[in-house]
Design an enzyme around this catalytic site. Sequence first.
Site, PDB file in Angstrom:
ATOM      1  CG  HIS A  68      -2.077  -0.927   1.061  1.00 14.11           C
ATOM      2  ND1 HIS A  68      -1.932  -2.285   1.168  1.00 14.11           N
ATOM      3  CD2 HIS A  68      -3.372  -0.689   0.787  1.00 14.11           C
ATOM      4  CE1 HIS A  68      -3.109  -2.850   0.968  1.00 14.11           C
ATOM      5  NE2 HIS A  68      -3.993  -1.910   0.728  1.00 14.11           N
ATOM      6  N   PRO A  69       0.408   2.299  -0.637  1.00 17.72           N
ATOM      7  CG  PRO A  69      -0.886   3.894  -1.760  1.00 17.72           C
ATOM      8  CD  PRO A  69      -0.833   2.421  -1.409  1.00 17.72           C
ATOM      9  CB  SER A  85      -4.107   4.735  -4.183  1.00 31.83           C
ATOM     10  OG  SER A  85      -4.199   3.458  -3.600  1.00 31.83           O
ATOM     11  CD  GLU A  88      -9.383   4.357  -2.471  1.00 33.30           C
ATOM     12  OE1 GLU A  88     -10.149   3.499  -2.935  1.00 33.30           O
ATOM     13  OE2 GLU A  88      -8.237   4.080  -2.057  1.00 33.30           O
ATOM     14  CD  GLN A  89      -2.669   8.812  -0.699  1.00 40.80           C
ATOM     15  OE1 GLN A  89      -2.016   9.849  -0.603  1.00 40.80           O
ATOM     16  NE2 GLN A  89      -2.102   7.603  -0.654  1.00 40.80           N
ATOM     17  CG  PHE A 120      -1.628   5.193   8.898  1.00 42.74           C
ATOM     18  CD1 PHE A 120      -2.052   4.671  10.115  1.00 42.74           C
ATOM     19  CD2 PHE A 120      -2.396   6.175   8.290  1.00 42.74           C
ATOM     20  CE1 PHE A 120      -3.214   5.126  10.717  1.00 42.74           C
ATOM     21  CE2 PHE A 120      -3.552   6.645   8.886  1.00 42.74           C
ATOM     22  CZ  PHE A 120      -3.968   6.116  10.101  1.00 42.74           C
ATOM     23  CB  ILE A 122      -6.753   5.220   7.542  1.00 41.61           C
ATOM     24  CG1 ILE A 122      -8.063   5.644   8.210  1.00 41.61           C
ATOM     25  CG2 ILE A 122      -6.137   6.345   6.757  1.00 41.61           C
ATOM     26  CD1 ILE A 122      -7.884   6.737   9.262  1.00 41.61           C
TER      27      ILE A 122
END
Length: 169
Positions: A68-69, A85, A88-89, A120, A122
């Site tokens: 995951h990034p 991603s 989402e980010q 991390f 989330i």
Amino acid sequence: MPDLAAVNRMEAGAFVALLGGVFEHAAWVAEAVAPERPFASRAALHAAMMRALRSAPDAVQLTFLDGHPELAGSEARARALTADSESEQGSAGLDRMAEAEAAAFARLNAAYRARFGFPFIIAVRGRGRAEILSVFEARLGRDPAAERETALAEVAQITRMRLERLIDP
């Protein structure tokens, strides 16, 4: 957007092509559940995919988590995130931060990876940067086994939302 009936009828290769990116850099999850079709619901499909992940050996799970990034990390700055991603980010504003906030994410990313051995994770959709930073800081103090379970629970939320965007109910 195909409906579940169409997804259930797909050849295995098409099924994996559609769903292979739901779990970050882990098409093997879709490959593992393709023979279990037909699924009665998106929830049943998602549950099967999570079972495939959770039943994988610890080393495979750790490699998956490590794939995951980091939030607002080097991949994001290099525009090297997967489309999911990046979206989402971006939805949490992680692609447009002030320098001090970016430095806080960089510090937390490094501390988290050093402590747990993976980035991390989330589910950021619907959360703001301040909330994400607060959760990030709180989770840094957790027990590694509990944190790994939390990371997998967050993966479940992320992947459920991704499936909802890919398959029409």
